[in-house]
Scaffold this motif. Structure first.
Motif, mmCIF file in Angstrom:
data_model
loop_
_atom_site.group_PDB
_atom_site.id
_atom_site.type_symbol
_atom_site.label_atom_id
_atom_site.label_comp_id
_atom_site.label_asym_id
_atom_site.label_seq_id
_atom_site.Cartn_x
_atom_site.Cartn_y
_atom_site.Cartn_z
ATOM 1 N N PHE A 95 0.831 -1.203 0.000
ATOM 2 C CA PHE A 95 0.000 0.000 0.000
ATOM 3 C C PHE A 95 0.865 1.252 0.000
ATOM 4 O O PHE A 95 0.571 2.218 -0.700
ATOM 5 C CB PHE A 95 -0.945 0.010 1.199
ATOM 6 C CG PHE A 95 -2.148 -0.892 1.038
ATOM 7 C CD1 PHE A 95 -2.286 -1.753 -0.040
ATOM 8 C CD2 PHE A 95 -3.149 -0.891 1.981
ATOM 9 C CE1 PHE A 95 -3.391 -2.576 -0.187
ATOM 10 C CE2 PHE A 95 -4.267 -1.702 1.846
ATOM 11 C CZ PHE A 95 -4.383 -2.543 0.764
ATOM 12 N N ASN A 96 1.936 1.248 0.797
ATOM 13 C CA ASN A 96 2.829 2.409 0.822
ATOM 14 C C ASN A 96 3.433 2.651 -0.555
ATOM 15 O O ASN A 96 3.508 3.795 -1.016
ATOM 16 C CB ASN A 96 3.932 2.232 1.859
ATOM 17 C CG ASN A 96 3.419 2.397 3.272
ATOM 18 O OD1 ASN A 96 2.354 2.944 3.503
ATOM 19 N ND2 ASN A 96 4.169 1.895 4.229
ATOM 20 N N SER A 97 3.841 1.598 -1.215
ATOM 21 C CA SER A 97 4.414 1.716 -2.551
ATOM 22 C C SER A 97 3.397 2.298 -3.528
ATOM 23 O O SER A 97 3.713 3.166 -4.340
ATOM 24 C CB SER A 97 4.893 0.345 -3.031
ATOM 25 O OG SER A 97 5.366 0.418 -4.338
ATOM 26 N N PHE A 98 2.164 1.852 -3.427
ATOM 27 C CA PHE A 98 1.104 2.346 -4.298
ATOM 28 C C PHE A 98 0.829 3.833 -4.037
ATOM 29 O O PHE A 98 0.776 4.638 -4.962
ATOM 30 C CB PHE A 98 -0.174 1.518 -4.090
ATOM 31 C CG PHE A 98 -1.336 1.979 -4.918
ATOM 32 C CD1 PHE A 98 -1.380 1.705 -6.277
ATOM 33 C CD2 PHE A 98 -2.385 2.669 -4.344
ATOM 34 C CE1 PHE A 98 -2.460 2.121 -7.054
ATOM 35 C CE2 PHE A 98 -3.461 3.089 -5.113
ATOM 36 C CZ PHE A 98 -3.502 2.810 -6.465
ATOM 37 N N PHE A 99 0.681 4.205 -2.761
ATOM 38 C CA PHE A 99 0.321 5.582 -2.425
ATOM 39 C C PHE A 99 1.510 6.537 -2.442
ATOM 40 O O PHE A 99 1.320 7.756 -2.457
ATOM 41 C CB PHE A 99 -0.398 5.636 -1.071
ATOM 42 C CG PHE A 99 -1.808 5.124 -1.157
ATOM 43 C CD1 PHE A 99 -2.770 5.829 -1.851
ATOM 44 C CD2 PHE A 99 -2.157 3.939 -0.553
ATOM 45 C CE1 PHE A 99 -4.076 5.356 -1.945
ATOM 46 C CE2 PHE A 99 -3.460 3.459 -0.634
ATOM 47 C CZ PHE A 99 -4.419 4.162 -1.333
ATOM 48 N N ASP A 100 2.722 6.021 -2.459
ATOM 49 C CA ASP A 100 3.907 6.873 -2.525
ATOM 50 C C ASP A 100 4.273 7.280 -3.948
ATOM 51 O O ASP A 100 5.244 8.007 -4.153
ATOM 52 C CB ASP A 100 5.116 6.183 -1.875
ATOM 53 C CG ASP A 100 5.052 6.210 -0.358
ATOM 54 O OD1 ASP A 100 4.256 6.995 0.191
ATOM 55 O OD2 ASP A 100 5.794 5.432 0.269
ATOM 56 N N GLN A 101 3.494 6.833 -4.922
ATOM 57 C CA GLN A 101 3.772 7.186 -6.311
ATOM 58 C C GLN A 101 3.606 8.699 -6.501
ATOM 59 O O GLN A 101 2.714 9.319 -5.941
ATOM 60 C CB GLN A 101 2.817 6.459 -7.259
ATOM 61 C CG GLN A 101 3.002 4.960 -7.254
ATOM 62 C CD GLN A 101 2.013 4.286 -8.165
ATOM 63 O OE1 GLN A 101 2.214 4.251 -9.364
ATOM 64 N NE2 GLN A 101 0.941 3.771 -7.587
ATOM 65 N N GLU A 102 4.487 9.247 -7.299
ATOM 66 C CA GLU A 102 4.423 10.677 -7.613
ATOM 67 C C GLU A 102 3.180 10.960 -8.443
ATOM 68 O O GLU A 102 2.922 10.289 -9.432
ATOM 69 C CB GLU A 102 5.683 11.098 -8.379
ATOM 70 C CG GLU A 102 5.759 12.554 -8.691
ATOM 71 C CD GLU A 102 5.908 13.437 -7.456
ATOM 72 O OE1 GLU A 102 5.433 14.582 -7.487
ATOM 73 O OE2 GLU A 102 6.501 12.974 -6.445
ATOM 74 N N VAL A 103 2.425 11.949 -8.025
ATOM 75 C CA VAL A 103 1.221 12.349 -8.754
ATOM 76 C C VAL A 103 1.575 13.564 -9.597
ATOM 77 O O VAL A 103 2.021 14.582 -9.074
ATOM 78 C CB VAL A 103 0.058 12.678 -7.789
ATOM 79 C CG1 VAL A 103 -1.146 13.173 -8.560
ATOM 80 C CG2 VAL A 103 -0.283 11.468 -6.939
#
Length: 109
Positions: A95-103
Motif C-alpha cells: 500500500f505504501n508503494s502504491f500511495f507513494d507514487q508521484e502524482v
C-alpha cells in the motif's frame, strides 16, 4: 472486474485490487482493529463485540484469511485468530508503494 479481463492487468495490479477488495468492508476493518487491540489471539468474542451474526463473522474471517492477513489455530471447539505480522508488513509495504507514487498534476485539473 470480469474474470476474463483480469489477464490484461499486471500481477501486481490484480494483487493490489484483491487486497483492496477484501479490506473494503467496514466489518473486516473492525475485525482487524479488534484483533490488533487485543494484543493476543481472540476466539469467539467477535460476535459479541461487533454485533453481527456468527455466520456473517465467519464469512468475513474467511475473506481475511484468504489474503493471509489473519491466521487461526483450533483450540478444542473454537478457533483463535491473530494478525500474521509478516503478511501485515507486506500489505503495508504494498500500500505504501502504491500511495507513494508521484502524482503529476495536469493544468486541466
Amino acid at each position: 472486474m470480469g474474470l476474463t479481463k483480469s489477464e490484461i492487468f499486471t500481477d501486481e495490479q490484480n494483487r493490489l485490487a484483491s487486497l483492496f477488495k477484501v479490506l473494503a468492508h467496514p466489518a473486516r476493518v473492525a475485525i482487524l482493529q479488534y484483533i490488533i487491540n487485543q494484543k493476543a489471539c481472540i476466539c469467539n468474542d467477535l460476535v459479541e463485540e461487533l454485533g453481527l451474526a456468527q455466520a456473517t463473522i465467519s464469512q468475513h474471517l474467511k475473506e481475511l484469511k484468504s489474503i493471509g492477513i489473519i491466521q487461526g489455530t483450533i483450540e478444542v471447539k473454537s478457533v483463535c485468530y491473530c494478525i500474521d505480522k509478516n503478511v501485515w508488513k507486506k500489505i503495508q509495504a504494498d500500500f505504501n508503494s502504491f500511495f507513494d507514487q508521484e502524482v503529476k498534476v495536469n493544468k486541466c485539473c
